[in-house]
Enzyme design. Structure first.
Site, PDB file in Angstrom:
ATOM      1  N   ARG A 172      -0.995 -28.699  23.269  1.00  0.00           N
ATOM      2  CA  ARG A 172      -0.497 -28.564  24.444  1.00  0.00           C
ATOM      3  C   ARG A 172       0.409 -29.833  25.249  1.00  0.00           C
ATOM      4  O   ARG A 172       1.189 -29.884  25.987  1.00  0.00           O
ATOM      5  CB  ARG A 172      -1.642 -28.313  25.550  1.00  0.00           C
ATOM      6  CG  ARG A 172      -2.628 -29.660  25.681  1.00  0.00           C
ATOM      7  CD  ARG A 172      -3.566 -29.382  26.913  1.00  0.00           C
ATOM      8  NE  ARG A 172      -4.378 -30.503  26.938  1.00  0.00           N
ATOM      9  CZ  ARG A 172      -4.114 -31.620  27.617  1.00  0.00           C
ATOM     10  NH1 ARG A 172      -3.017 -31.845  28.471  1.00  0.00           N
ATOM     11  NH2 ARG A 172      -4.858 -32.622  27.621  1.00  0.00           N
TER      12      ARG A 172
ATOM     13  N   ASP B 134       1.777 -37.031  22.659  1.00  0.00           N
ATOM     14  CA  ASP B 134       2.492 -38.297  22.886  1.00  0.00           C
ATOM     15  C   ASP B 134       3.044 -38.594  21.696  1.00  0.00           C
ATOM     16  O   ASP B 134       2.514 -39.022  20.428  1.00  0.00           O
ATOM     17  CB  ASP B 134       1.087 -39.304  23.027  1.00  0.00           C
ATOM     18  CG  ASP B 134       1.410 -40.730  22.970  1.00  0.00           C
ATOM     19  OD1 ASP B 134       2.767 -41.032  22.528  1.00  0.00           O
ATOM     20  OD2 ASP B 134       0.754 -41.537  23.321  1.00  0.00           O
TER      21      ASP B 134
END
Length: 313
Positions: free
Chosen positions: A215, A218
């Site tokens: 979801r 980084d």
């Protein structure tokens, strides 16, 4: 690792600048997919050195159903240190120096970095030596390991990984080989709600493949770890089920580069990828739940040097 570098370029060229819960800011795109043929080598980043031992010990920690970082600290694995430390310094019991925004400040302020290092070492020492402290401030809540191995619903406890393995062995063509870490009833109690939220396995032609839905991604710090971790998981489950490895398919929701990682990403993009390493697993008569890092070996890993960047907590 061209797929990953293409993602970085795509975000730099097409991303939207957004705010986020950490206050750092990101450049972000929504909806992106990468595919890795695991027959072609193990997809560990070669354009920067990536710590495979940390990836492997974290995954074994998940597979054992653990949620307390004491085990990771004992294994010299700092991946989750900041999340446990944040819980400690935000508690009413903490009376030390101000640790607000410690991830960024520790990289930008040498004086603060020295103070932070002392506080972090004291925290980890207490986790190792004090059982009660470890129970209160080492446990990260019902994160991945708990959801994978002990999903609780009413009076029932579900071991999703055990069920996955049994399902692959007995009904390989099923479309229900799914594990989810996103438990809406327990998200509020987690130190970090699951970023890699759900994955599905697929068997075809004697090969095991996996698709992960992530979801939140980084891209500079986290995604290289996620790629290698789930590639390793495919290898482990394949070994357990007597299959060869197929593909790892990585589907991203919010794929973002933090604004304070831009120069690091550009440096990585300037580097030429090198040959992928090879993974060796010594399963013998063990279950994957009993493996240690000594049973997993990486051969031929020759990456470019590490690139440092602050973690947004």
């Amino acid at each position: 690792m061209k797929q990953y570098l293409d993602l970085c370029t795509h975000i730099l060229e097409n991303g939207t600048v957004k705010q986020d819960r950490t206050g750092t800011g990101t450049k972000s795109v929504f909806g992106y997919q990468m595919r890795y043929n695991l027959q072609e080598g193990f997809p560990l980043m070669t354009t920067k050195k990536t710590a495979f031992r940390l990836i492997a010990t974290e995954l074994l920690w998940f597979l054992k159903g653990n949620t307390n970082i004491r085990t990771l600290i004992e294994d010299r694995n700092p991946i989750w240190d900041e999340w446990g430390f944040e819980r400690w310094v935000k508690s009413d019991e903490y009376v030390g120096p101000d640790m607000t925004d410690f991830g960024r400040r520790s990289l930008e302020d040498e004086d603060f970095a020295a103070i932070y290092k002392v506080e972090m070492e004291n925290y980890k020492k207490q986790i190792i030596e004090d059982d009660q402290f470890a129970e209160r401030y080492g446990d990260l809540g019902p994160i991945y390991g708990k959801q994978w191995r002990s999903w609780t619903t009413g009076n029932e406890v579900i071991d999703q990984i055990d069920a996955l393995i049994k399902g692959i062995k007995t009904n390989p063509d099923s479309r229900r080989h799914i594990v989810t870490a996103w438990n809406p009833s327990e998200v509020k109690d987690m130190a970090l709600p699951p970023c890699h939220a759900m994955f599905q396995f697929y068997v075809a032609d004697g090969k095991l493949s996996c698709q992960l839905y992530q979801r939140s991604a980084d891209v500079f710090l986290g995604v290289p770890f996620n790629i290698a971790s789930y590639a390793l998981l495919v290898h482990l489950i394949a070994e357990e089920c007597g299959l060869k490895v197929g593909e790892f398919v990585h589907t991203l929701g919010d794929a973002h580069i933090y604004l304070n990682h831009m120069e690091q990403v550009k440096e990585q993009l300037s580097r030429t990828p090198r040959e992928l390493p090879t993974l060796r697993i010594n399963l013998q008569d063990k279950s994957i739940f009993d493996l240690t890092i000594a049973d997993i070996e990486l051969e031929g890993y020759d990456p470019h040097p590490k690139i440092k960047a602050p973690i947004a907590v």
